[in-house]
Write an enzyme that holds these catalytic residues in place. Structure first.
Site, PDB file in Angstrom:
ATOM      1  N   SER A   1     -16.440  14.028  16.023  1.00 32.36           N
ATOM      2  CA  SER A   1     -17.263  14.946  15.232  1.00 32.36           C
ATOM      3  C   SER A   1     -18.482  15.472  15.987  1.00 32.36           C
ATOM      4  CB  SER A   1     -17.692  14.282  13.915  1.00 32.36           C
ATOM      5  OG  SER A   1     -16.556  14.076  13.117  1.00 32.36           O
TER       6      SER A   1
ATOM      7  N   ASP B   1     -12.230  16.250   3.347  1.00 26.00           N
ATOM      8  CA  ASP B   1     -10.984  15.647   3.869  1.00 26.00           C
ATOM      9  C   ASP B   1      -9.766  16.221   3.157  1.00 26.00           C
ATOM     10  OD1 ASP B   1     -12.064  13.857   5.735  1.00 26.00           O
ATOM     11  OD2 ASP B   1     -12.327  12.273   4.237  1.00 26.00           O
TER      12      ASP B   1
ATOM     13  N   THR C   1     -17.641   8.387   7.695  1.00 21.20           N
ATOM     14  CA  THR C   1     -16.290   7.899   7.955  1.00 21.20           C
ATOM     15  C   THR C   1     -16.194   6.436   7.557  1.00 21.20           C
ATOM     16  OG1 THR C   1     -14.531   7.826   9.607  1.00 21.20           O
ATOM     17  CG2 THR C   1     -16.746   7.408  10.428  1.00 21.20           C
TER      18      THR C   1
ATOM     19  N   TYR D   1      -5.414   9.971  14.177  1.00 20.08           N
ATOM     20  CA  TYR D   1      -5.405  10.914  15.293  1.00 20.08           C
ATOM     21  C   TYR D   1      -5.819  10.195  16.578  1.00 20.08           C
ATOM     22  CZ  TYR D   1     -10.494  11.019  14.702  1.00 20.08           C
ATOM     23  OH  TYR D   1     -11.818  10.663  14.596  1.00 20.08           O
TER      24      TYR D   1
ATOM     25  N   GLY E   1      -5.034   4.570  -0.521  1.00 15.72           N
ATOM     26  CA  GLY E   1      -6.489   4.439  -0.395  1.00 15.72           C
ATOM     27  C   GLY E   1      -7.220   5.690  -0.859  1.00 15.72           C
ATOM     28  N   GLY E   2      -8.493   5.770  -0.481  1.00 18.26           N
ATOM     29  CA  GLY E   2      -9.342   6.881  -0.918  1.00 18.26           C
ATOM     30  C   GLY E   2      -8.845   8.229  -0.411  1.00 18.26           C
TER      31      GLY E   2
ATOM     32  N   LYS F   1     -17.234   5.549   2.796  1.00 20.56           N
ATOM     33  CA  LYS F   1     -17.068   6.710   1.908  1.00 20.56           C
ATOM     34  C   LYS F   1     -17.411   6.410   0.451  1.00 20.56           C
ATOM     35  CE  LYS F   1     -14.023   9.133   4.979  1.00 20.56           C
ATOM     36  NZ  LYS F   1     -12.803   9.843   5.269  1.00 20.56           N
TER      37      LYS F   1
HETATM   38  P1  NDP Z   1      -8.326   2.828   2.743  1.00 19.12           P
HETATM   39  O1  NDP Z   1      -8.855   1.638   3.406  1.00 19.12           O
HETATM   40  O2  NDP Z   1      -9.013   3.359   1.537  1.00 19.12           O
HETATM   41  O3  NDP Z   1      -6.732   2.617   2.354  1.00 19.12           O
HETATM   42  C1  NDP Z   1      -5.924   1.962   3.147  1.00 19.12           C
HETATM   43  C2  NDP Z   1      -4.477   2.030   2.604  1.00 19.12           C
HETATM   44  O4  NDP Z   1      -3.674   1.622   3.684  1.00 19.12           O
HETATM   45  C3  NDP Z   1      -4.148   1.110   1.453  1.00 19.12           C
HETATM   46  O5  NDP Z   1      -3.134   1.678   0.660  1.00 19.12           O
HETATM   47  C4  NDP Z   1      -3.605  -0.155   2.164  1.00 19.12           C
HETATM   48  O6  NDP Z   1      -2.693  -0.901   1.394  1.00 19.12           O
HETATM   49  C5  NDP Z   1      -2.881   0.494   3.300  1.00 19.12           C
HETATM   50  N1  NDP Z   1      -2.765  -0.314   4.505  1.00 19.12           N
HETATM   51  C6  NDP Z   1      -3.753  -0.728   5.326  1.00 19.12           C
HETATM   52  N2  NDP Z   1      -3.241  -1.403   6.379  1.00 19.12           N
HETATM   53  C7  NDP Z   1      -1.889  -1.413   6.208  1.00 19.12           C
HETATM   54  C8  NDP Z   1      -0.812  -1.954   6.936  1.00 19.12           C
HETATM   55  N3  NDP Z   1      -1.007  -2.628   8.084  1.00 19.12           N
HETATM   56  N4  NDP Z   1       0.440  -1.781   6.474  1.00 19.12           N
HETATM   57  C9  NDP Z   1       0.655  -1.082   5.341  1.00 19.12           C
HETATM   58  N5  NDP Z   1      -0.322  -0.557   4.588  1.00 19.12           N
HETATM   59  C10 NDP Z   1      -1.586  -0.709   5.018  1.00 19.12           C
HETATM   60  O7  NDP Z   1      -8.276   3.922   3.861  1.00 19.12           O
HETATM   61  P2  NDP Z   1      -8.595   5.462   3.759  1.00 19.12           P
HETATM   62  O8  NDP Z   1      -7.831   6.063   2.641  1.00 19.12           O
HETATM   63  O9  NDP Z   1     -10.053   5.670   3.817  1.00 19.12           O
HETATM   64  O10 NDP Z   1      -8.008   5.969   5.156  1.00 19.12           O
HETATM   65  C11 NDP Z   1      -6.628   5.940   5.413  1.00 19.12           C
HETATM   66  C12 NDP Z   1      -6.372   6.511   6.791  1.00 19.12           C
HETATM   67  O11 NDP Z   1      -6.742   7.882   6.825  1.00 19.12           O
HETATM   68  C13 NDP Z   1      -7.147   5.828   7.914  1.00 19.12           C
HETATM   69  O12 NDP Z   1      -6.248   5.583   8.978  1.00 19.12           O
HETATM   70  C14 NDP Z   1      -8.177   6.884   8.322  1.00 19.12           C
HETATM   71  O13 NDP Z   1      -8.525   6.754   9.670  1.00 19.12           O
HETATM   72  C15 NDP Z   1      -7.412   8.155   8.044  1.00 19.12           C
HETATM   73  N6  NDP Z   1      -8.233   9.368   7.858  1.00 19.12           N
HETATM   74  C16 NDP Z   1      -8.047  10.432   8.714  1.00 19.12           C
HETATM   75  C17 NDP Z   1      -8.770  11.600   8.561  1.00 19.12           C
HETATM   76  C18 NDP Z   1      -8.576  12.741   9.514  1.00 19.12           C
HETATM   77  O14 NDP Z   1      -9.399  13.666   9.513  1.00 19.12           O
HETATM   78  N7  NDP Z   1      -7.536  12.753  10.315  1.00 19.12           N
HETATM   79  C19 NDP Z   1      -9.755  11.764   7.473  1.00 19.12           C
HETATM   80  C20 NDP Z   1      -9.842  10.601   6.608  1.00 19.12           C
HETATM   81  C21 NDP Z   1      -9.111   9.451   6.815  1.00 19.12           C
HETATM   82  P3  NDP Z   1      -3.220  -2.038   0.339  1.00 19.12           P
HETATM   83  O15 NDP Z   1      -3.654  -1.289  -0.884  1.00 19.12           O
HETATM   84  O16 NDP Z   1      -1.996  -2.852   0.087  1.00 19.12           O
HETATM   85  O17 NDP Z   1      -4.308  -2.782   1.009  1.00 19.12           O
END
Ligand code: NDP
Length: 264
Positions: free
Chosen positions: A16, A99, A59, A209, A122-123, A63
Site C-alpha cells: 500500500s 475491499d 489490514t 497476493y 471471515g470478514g 479490521k
Molecule cells: P478472517 O480471519 O476473518 O477469516 C479467515 C477464514 O479463513 C475463516 O473462514 C477460517 O475458517 C478460514 N481459515 C483460516 N485458516 C484456514 C485454513 N488453514 N484452512 C481452512 N480455512 C482456514 O480473514 P479475512 O476475511 O480478514 O481475510 C481472508 C483472506 O483475505 C486473508 O488471506 C487476507 O489476506 C485476504 N485479503 C486480501 C485482500 C486483497 O486486497 N487481496 C483484501 C482483504 C483480505 P474458521 O472459521 O474455521 O476459522
C-alpha cells in the site's frame, strides 16, 4: 503535507505505501503514505490522532477494531460491519469498506450473474458476499467449521460445511477467501474434494497476493483460469485513494499510476 498510513500487524510486506506514494507523486498531491505496525487494535483511534494522520487503511488483524473506532460509517461499511479505510473529518473518524467493491470489480471481468463459491467465512467473505449478491451474483459459502457460517445463513446465503460437500455441486467461480496458503503451504480444504469442485468450475480466484498459493497451483494444473489477489488489492487501493483525495481523480487515472507498484 497530509499524512496517510496503513495500520496492521505485520505491515512490513504491504504494497500500500508504494501504491499510494506513486499516485500522490504522479498527481503532485502534497501527501505521503507510511506504514505503522499497530500491536493493540484497541489503540487505533489514539494512534491515528497522535500521528496527525488524515487517513489510514487497515489490514489484518485490526479490521474489526477499525469498525468500532469509527464515529461515522459509510452506509455500505455499516451494512457489512467491516472497515478497511478511515479518514478524519472535522475531528471525527469516518469509516469505509473498499475491499468488497474492489473484489466486485475483479469478478466483473468474468461476466454477470455467475454462480460463485466462497471457501472461507471471515470478514472479507462477509462483505464480498453482500456486494456480489446486491449485484446479481449467486453466492454460496463453505467453511471448515460451523460458527462463522451462522451469520451467512442468517443473511440468507446457502452455507455448507466442507465435510458435507461431495464435490458434485456446480459452481462457475471458486474463490479462496481463507488465509490458507498465506503463511504456509496449505490448501483451504482437502485436495481430493477441492479437485472435484475445481474440475467442474471455470475459474479460481485467490484473495491472497504476492505468492503462488497451493490453491492457485492446483486450479492451474486443472487448466482453469486463475487470478490471485493482486487485482483486488489494486482496486481496493484505488477506491481508498479516491476517498483520501475526495474524488479529485478518475478511477482510470489512478489505476494507471498505481499499477506501477506491481512491477516495481
Ligand atoms: P478472517 O480471519 O476473518 O477469516 C479467515 C477464514 O479463513 C475463516 O473462514 C477460517 O475458517 C478460514 N481459515 C483460516 N485458516 C484456514 C485454513 N488453514 N484452512 C481452512 N480455512 C482456514 O480473514 P479475512 O476475511 O480478514 O481475510 C481472508 C483472506 O483475505 C486473508 O488471506 C487476507 O489476506 C485476504 N485479503 C486480501 C485482500 C486483497 O486486497 N487481496 C483484501 C482483504 C483480505 P474458521 O472459521 O474455521 O476459522
Amino acid at each position: 503535507m497530509k499524512m496517510f498510513a496503513i495500520f496492521g500487524n505485520p505491515v512490513a510486506h504491504s504494497k500500500s505505501p508504494l501504491m499510494h506514494n506513486l499516485a500522490f507523486r504522479a498527481f503532485g498531491y502534497d501527501a505521503c503514505y507510511g506504514r505503522y505496525r499497530l500491536e493493540e487494535g484497541s489503540a487505533l483511534k489514539e494512534r491515528f490522532f497522535e500521528l496527525s494522520l488524515s487517513g489510514i487503511n487497515i489490514t489484518v488483524p485490526h479490521k474489526e477494531h477499525a469498525y468500532r473506532a469509527c464515529d461515522h460509517l459509510d452506509p455500505f461499511a455499516k451494512k457489512v460491519g467491516a472497515v478497511n479505510t478511515i479518514v478524519e473529518r472535522g475531528g471525527a473518524l469516518m469509516g469505509f469498506n473498499t475491499d468488497a467493491p474492489g473484489f466486485l470489480k475483479v469478478l466483473g471481468e468474468f461476466g454477470p450473474n455467475r454462480r460463485v463459491l466462497f471457501l472461507g467465512a471471515g470478514g472479507t467473505a462477509l462483505s464480498s458476499a453482500a456486494i456480489l449478491r446486491d449485484n446479481g451474483y449467486d453466492v454460496s459459502i463453505a467453511n471448515r467449521s460451523a460458527p462463522r457460517l451462522q451469520q451467512f445463513a442468517k443473511e440468507g446465503f446457502e452455507t455448507l460445511l466442507y465435510d458435507e460437500m461431495e464435490g458434485t455441486e456446480d459452481y462457475e467461480i471458486v474463490v479462496n477467501m481463507t488465509s490458507a496458503g498465506l503463511d504456509d503451504d496449505s490448501l483451504p480444504m482437502d485436495a481430493e474434494r477441492l479437485e472435484k469442485i475445481l474440475q467442474r468450475a471455470e475459474a479460481a480466484i485467490d484473495v491472497i497476493y504476492g505468492k503462488k498459493t497451493p490453491f492457485i497451483s492446483l486450479a492451474k494444473s486443472l487448466g482453469k483460469t486463475v487470478k490471485d489477489g493482486s487485482q483486488m488489492l489494486l482496486y481496493q487501493g484505488i477506491l481508498a485513494f479516491d476517498i483520501f483525495t475526495e474524488g479529485r481523480f478518475s478511477f482510470d487515472e489512478i489505476e494507471r499510476v498505481m499499477r506501477r507498484a506491481f512491477i516495481l
